[in-house]
Design a protein around this motif. Structure first.
Motif, PDB file in Angstrom:
ATOM      1  N   GLU A  43      74.797  16.968  41.139  1.00  0.00           N
ATOM      2  CA  GLU A  43      75.853  16.061  41.543  1.00  0.00           C
ATOM      3  C   GLU A  43      76.406  15.477  39.933  1.00  0.00           C
ATOM      4  N   VAL A  44      75.495  14.701  39.371  1.00  0.00           N
ATOM      5  CA  VAL A  44      76.001  14.065  38.034  1.00  0.00           C
ATOM      6  C   VAL A  44      76.116  15.197  37.142  1.00  0.00           C
ATOM      7  N   ARG A  45      75.402  16.429  37.097  1.00  0.00           N
ATOM      8  CA  ARG A  45      75.555  17.258  35.963  1.00  0.00           C
ATOM      9  C   ARG A  45      76.968  18.085  36.162  1.00  0.00           C
ATOM     10  N   ALA A  46      77.218  18.151  37.660  1.00  0.00           N
ATOM     11  CA  ALA A  46      78.688  18.677  37.772  1.00  0.00           C
ATOM     12  C   ALA A  46      79.735  17.920  37.366  1.00  0.00           C
ATOM     13  N   ARG A  48      79.459  15.628  34.838  1.00  0.00           N
ATOM     14  CA  ARG A  48      79.486  15.686  33.387  1.00  0.00           C
ATOM     15  C   ARG A  48      80.257  16.870  32.841  1.00  0.00           C
ATOM     16  N   TYR A  49      79.996  18.216  33.593  1.00  0.00           N
ATOM     17  CA  TYR A  49      80.715  19.280  33.257  1.00  0.00           C
ATOM     18  C   TYR A  49      82.337  19.192  33.516  1.00  0.00           C
ATOM     19  N   ALA A  50      82.702  18.446  34.562  1.00  0.00           N
ATOM     20  CA  ALA A  50      84.027  18.304  34.696  1.00  0.00           C
ATOM     21  C   ALA A  50      84.583  17.416  33.830  1.00  0.00           C
ATOM     22  N   ASP A  51      83.875  16.407  33.411  1.00  0.00           N
ATOM     23  CA  ASP A  51      84.495  15.449  32.389  1.00  0.00           C
ATOM     24  C   ASP A  51      84.406  16.203  31.043  1.00  0.00           C
ATOM     25  N   MET A  52      83.426  17.180  30.746  1.00  0.00           N
ATOM     26  CA  MET A  52      83.521  17.788  29.333  1.00  0.00           C
ATOM     27  C   MET A  52      84.786  18.631  29.270  1.00  0.00           C
ATOM     28  N   LYS A  53      84.920  19.325  30.559  1.00  0.00           N
ATOM     29  CA  LYS A  53      86.301  20.135  30.453  1.00  0.00           C
ATOM     30  C   LYS A  53      87.450  19.687  30.257  1.00  0.00           C
ATOM     31  N   ALA A  54      87.553  18.322  31.015  1.00  0.00           N
ATOM     32  CA  ALA A  54      88.696  17.511  30.711  1.00  0.00           C
ATOM     33  C   ALA A  54      89.031  17.273  29.481  1.00  0.00           C
TER      34      ALA A  54
END
Length: 168
Positions: A43-46, A48-54
């Motif tokens: 969940e934390v990794r997901a 982080r990926y969402a934050d990176m995409k944004a």
């Protein structure tokens, strides 16, 4: 080391815990206590990926010459950024639902369709150079990269990143 994503810790010792809303009183659980734990690494990794995409999308918007388009499996535009709207000289409200292939110059349309279909099949593809047709009829030389947007069960479309070929 945890093998499963959920496990339970059990103790036979009495546990003293504060009663909700009362600081001075304590409650005793005579039979022991159980604590449930779960592994939140994915969940934390997901997140982080969402934050990176944004952050990547925000950086692309700041650059103002990098277009972003999300295509549906039917090759229609689901989402685009303002830089892409500026390239084709169309408002963002008019781009949603438009066939992406209709925005490609006729001489490049067949090659672009094949390139996009290869991407949808998950084949490794290179960038593609073509001309975008703008709302005023002019053509803009573009270099685009494309990646399949894969969902849990099937293809959910594709993401394109486009830049003018004369960008410095």
């Amino acid at each position: 080391h945890c093998v499963t994503d959920r496990f339970m810790l059990w103790t036979r010792h009495p546990l003293y815990a504060p009663m909700p809303g009362c600081i001075s009183k304590r409650s005793r659980f005579e039979g022991g206590a159980a604590c449930w734990f779960r592994n939140i690494t994915e969940e934390v990794r997901a997140h982080r990926y969402a934050d990176m995409k944004a952050a990547i999308l925000k950086a692309m918007d700041c650059h103002a010459k990098i277009g972003y388009v999300r295509l549906s499996p039917r090759l229609t535009i689901d989402r685009a950024n303002q830089a892409f709207g500026n390239m084709v000289r169309m408002g963002m409200d008019r781009l949603t639902g438009v066939s992406f292939l209709d925005l490609i110059g006729r001489q490049n349309r067949a090659a672009a369709r094949e390139w996009l279909e290869d991407t949808f099949r998950g084949e490794a593809v290179e960038t593609c150079d073509f001309q975008l047709l703008s709302n005023d009829g002019s053509l803009l030389d573009i270099r685009a990269g494309c990646a399949e947007l894969r969902g849990v069960y099937a293809n959910e479309g594709a993401v394109l990143v486009l830049t003018p070929r004369n960008i410095a």
